[in-house]
Design a protein around this motif. Structure first.
Motif, PDB file in Angstrom:
ATOM      1  N   HIS A 132     -66.382  11.180 -22.790  1.00  0.00           N
ATOM      2  CA  HIS A 132     -66.266  10.847 -21.374  1.00  0.00           C
ATOM      3  C   HIS A 132     -65.168  11.692 -20.729  1.00  0.00           C
ATOM      4  O   HIS A 132     -64.027  11.708 -21.200  1.00  0.00           O
ATOM      5  CB  HIS A 132     -65.931   9.359 -21.193  1.00  0.00           C
ATOM      6  N   LEU A 133     -65.516  12.386 -19.652  1.00  0.00           N
ATOM      7  CA  LEU A 133     -64.554  13.138 -18.853  1.00  0.00           C
ATOM      8  C   LEU A 133     -64.516  12.510 -17.467  1.00  0.00           C
ATOM      9  O   LEU A 133     -65.558  12.354 -16.827  1.00  0.00           O
ATOM     10  CB  LEU A 133     -64.967  14.612 -18.749  1.00  0.00           C
ATOM     11  N   ARG A 185     -74.453  15.519 -29.196  1.00  0.00           N
ATOM     12  CA  ARG A 185     -73.242  15.170 -28.449  1.00  0.00           C
ATOM     13  C   ARG A 185     -73.562  15.038 -26.967  1.00  0.00           C
ATOM     14  O   ARG A 185     -74.062  15.960 -26.337  1.00  0.00           O
ATOM     15  CB  ARG A 185     -72.169  16.244 -28.652  1.00  0.00           C
ATOM     16  N   ILE A 186     -73.238  13.873 -26.414  1.00  0.00           N
ATOM     17  CA  ILE A 186     -73.398  13.610 -24.980  1.00  0.00           C
ATOM     18  C   ILE A 186     -72.035  13.759 -24.320  1.00  0.00           C
ATOM     19  O   ILE A 186     -71.050  13.186 -24.781  1.00  0.00           O
ATOM     20  CB  ILE A 186     -73.934  12.191 -24.733  1.00  0.00           C
ATOM     21  N   ILE A 187     -71.981  14.522 -23.235  1.00  0.00           N
ATOM     22  CA  ILE A 187     -70.752  14.623 -22.445  1.00  0.00           C
ATOM     23  C   ILE A 187     -71.033  14.059 -21.061  1.00  0.00           C
ATOM     24  O   ILE A 187     -71.848  14.590 -20.309  1.00  0.00           O
ATOM     25  CB  ILE A 187     -70.248  16.074 -22.350  1.00  0.00           C
ATOM     26  N   CYS A 188     -70.365  12.942 -20.747  1.00  0.00           N
ATOM     27  CA  CYS A 188     -70.545  12.256 -19.465  1.00  0.00           C
ATOM     28  C   CYS A 188     -69.388  12.605 -18.537  1.00  0.00           C
ATOM     29  O   CYS A 188     -68.221  12.434 -18.910  1.00  0.00           O
ATOM     30  CB  CYS A 188     -70.604  10.743 -19.667  1.00  0.00           C
ATOM     31  N   ALA A 200     -66.786  21.176 -19.518  1.00  0.00           N
ATOM     32  CA  ALA A 200     -67.757  20.568 -20.437  1.00  0.00           C
ATOM     33  C   ALA A 200     -68.685  21.608 -21.034  1.00  0.00           C
ATOM     34  O   ALA A 200     -69.135  21.465 -22.183  1.00  0.00           O
ATOM     35  CB  ALA A 200     -68.566  19.506 -19.694  1.00  0.00           C
ATOM     36  N   MET A 201     -68.982  22.669 -20.286  1.00  0.00           N
ATOM     37  CA  MET A 201     -69.888  23.686 -20.801  1.00  0.00           C
ATOM     38  C   MET A 201     -69.288  24.458 -21.967  1.00  0.00           C
ATOM     39  O   MET A 201     -69.997  25.139 -22.701  1.00  0.00           O
ATOM     40  CB  MET A 201     -70.296  24.645 -19.674  1.00  0.00           C
ATOM     41  N   ARG A 202     -67.963  24.344 -22.161  1.00  0.00           N
ATOM     42  CA  ARG A 202     -67.301  24.993 -23.294  1.00  0.00           C
ATOM     43  C   ARG A 202     -67.141  24.044 -24.483  1.00  0.00           C
ATOM     44  O   ARG A 202     -66.516  24.400 -25.478  1.00  0.00           O
ATOM     45  CB  ARG A 202     -65.929  25.501 -22.868  1.00  0.00           C
ATOM     46  N   MET A 203     -67.669  22.830 -24.363  1.00  0.00           N
ATOM     47  CA  MET A 203     -67.485  21.810 -25.402  1.00  0.00           C
ATOM     48  C   MET A 203     -68.747  21.584 -26.236  1.00  0.00           C
ATOM     49  O   MET A 203     -68.904  20.550 -26.852  1.00  0.00           O
ATOM     50  CB  MET A 203     -67.049  20.492 -24.745  1.00  0.00           C
ATOM     51  N   PRO A 221     -66.124  19.492 -10.332  1.00  0.00           N
ATOM     52  CA  PRO A 221     -66.489  20.858 -10.703  1.00  0.00           C
ATOM     53  C   PRO A 221     -65.646  21.408 -11.850  1.00  0.00           C
ATOM     54  O   PRO A 221     -66.159  22.125 -12.712  1.00  0.00           O
ATOM     55  CB  PRO A 221     -66.265  21.650  -9.410  1.00  0.00           C
ATOM     56  N   ASP A 222     -64.339  21.070 -11.871  1.00  0.00           N
ATOM     57  CA  ASP A 222     -63.488  21.488 -12.992  1.00  0.00           C
ATOM     58  C   ASP A 222     -64.014  20.928 -14.305  1.00  0.00           C
ATOM     59  O   ASP A 222     -64.060  21.624 -15.332  1.00  0.00           O
ATOM     60  CB  ASP A 222     -62.043  20.996 -12.782  1.00  0.00           C
TER      61      ASP A 222
END
Length: 240
Positions: free
Chosen positions: A89-90, A70-73, A112-115, A106-107
């Motif tokens: 995508h966030l 999983r990639i979170i951008c 994202a670190m919880r995803m 930063p939010d």
């Protein structure tokens, strides 16, 4: 001269690493190096000026990530479009007219670190979010990439220090975090004819408390690649 309107239109044709190699953007051993960095889950920065091709290279590199990851951008403006089936995508949200409702980079990094990200990607590092990104890359979130505005690979440490100051980080604290978190810097250039290519590759190091970027490879506009002292270190990190 009156009102001017600037429109930035994103392309619909997404280039992969193979396309960039054919166009001379990744000459010589640079293409295999990008593949190796992705395969080794190395943390990397892509630096360069506006329009030098940072986002294009990052999208192409992310297309090499195994499809099961999983990639979170995280981006200020949605520009990254990797050819990957599992990409989240966030996007930052500006405050409304009353100054409320803002969601900052930063939010988004903290969220994202919880995803359960397999790859944490920051589209562009330009403010205090550098603190959260370096923290994430120092706490087990390997394989992260980001882009950064800088004049050269050697100027990346100074740029990181300036961004760290916006986040309230001391220069020594940022140097310790960055040296531990970052494996490679790829610097992009664009010449007058519009040709874009990876012109420098460097390794982030820390000596006597100061952060520096040691040259590993340099690439001429004609595609000629020259190895430097830090190449052995980088090749070892990438598993080449």
């Amino acid at each position: 001269s009156g009102t001017l309107i600037s429109l930035r239109v994103l392309g619909t044709h997404h280039l992969g690493v193979t396309h960039l190699e054919a166009r001379g953007t990744l000459p010589g051993m640079i293409g295999p190096l990008v593949r190796a960095l992705i395969r080794a889950r190395s943390n990397a920065l892509i630096s360069g000026a506006t329009g030098s091709g940072k986002t294009t290279l990052l999208s192409a590199a992310l297309s090499l990530v195994p499809t099961g990851e999983r990639i979170i951008c995280i981006e200020e403006v949605p520009e990254l479009a990797p050819s990957h089936p599992h990409c989240v995508h966030l996007v930052e949200r500006k405050p409304n007219i009353e100054g409320r409702g803002a969601i900052t980079l930063p939010d988004l990094v903290r969220a994202a670190m919880r995803m359960r990200p397999d790859r944490l990607i920051l589209g562009e590092c330009r403010g205090p979010e550098v603190r959260d990104v370096l923290t994430a890359l120092n706490t087990g979130h390997d394989g992260g990439w980001a882009t950064l505005h800088a004049n050269s690979a050697r100027d990346v440490p100074a740029r990181l220090a300036a961004l760290g100051a916006l986040a309230g980080m001391s220069e020594s604290a940022l140097a310790a975090q960055a040296a531990s978190a970052l494996d490679a810097v790829l610097h992009m250039r664009r010449d007058a004819s519009g040709h874009r290519w990876v012109a420098e590759v460097g390794v982030i190091t820390r000596e006597h408390g100061a952060l520096s970027c040691e040259p590993a490879l340099s690439v001429g506009a004609d595609g000629s690649v020259t190895e430097h002292q830090a190449w052995a270190t980088l090749a070892g990190r990438a598993g080449l």
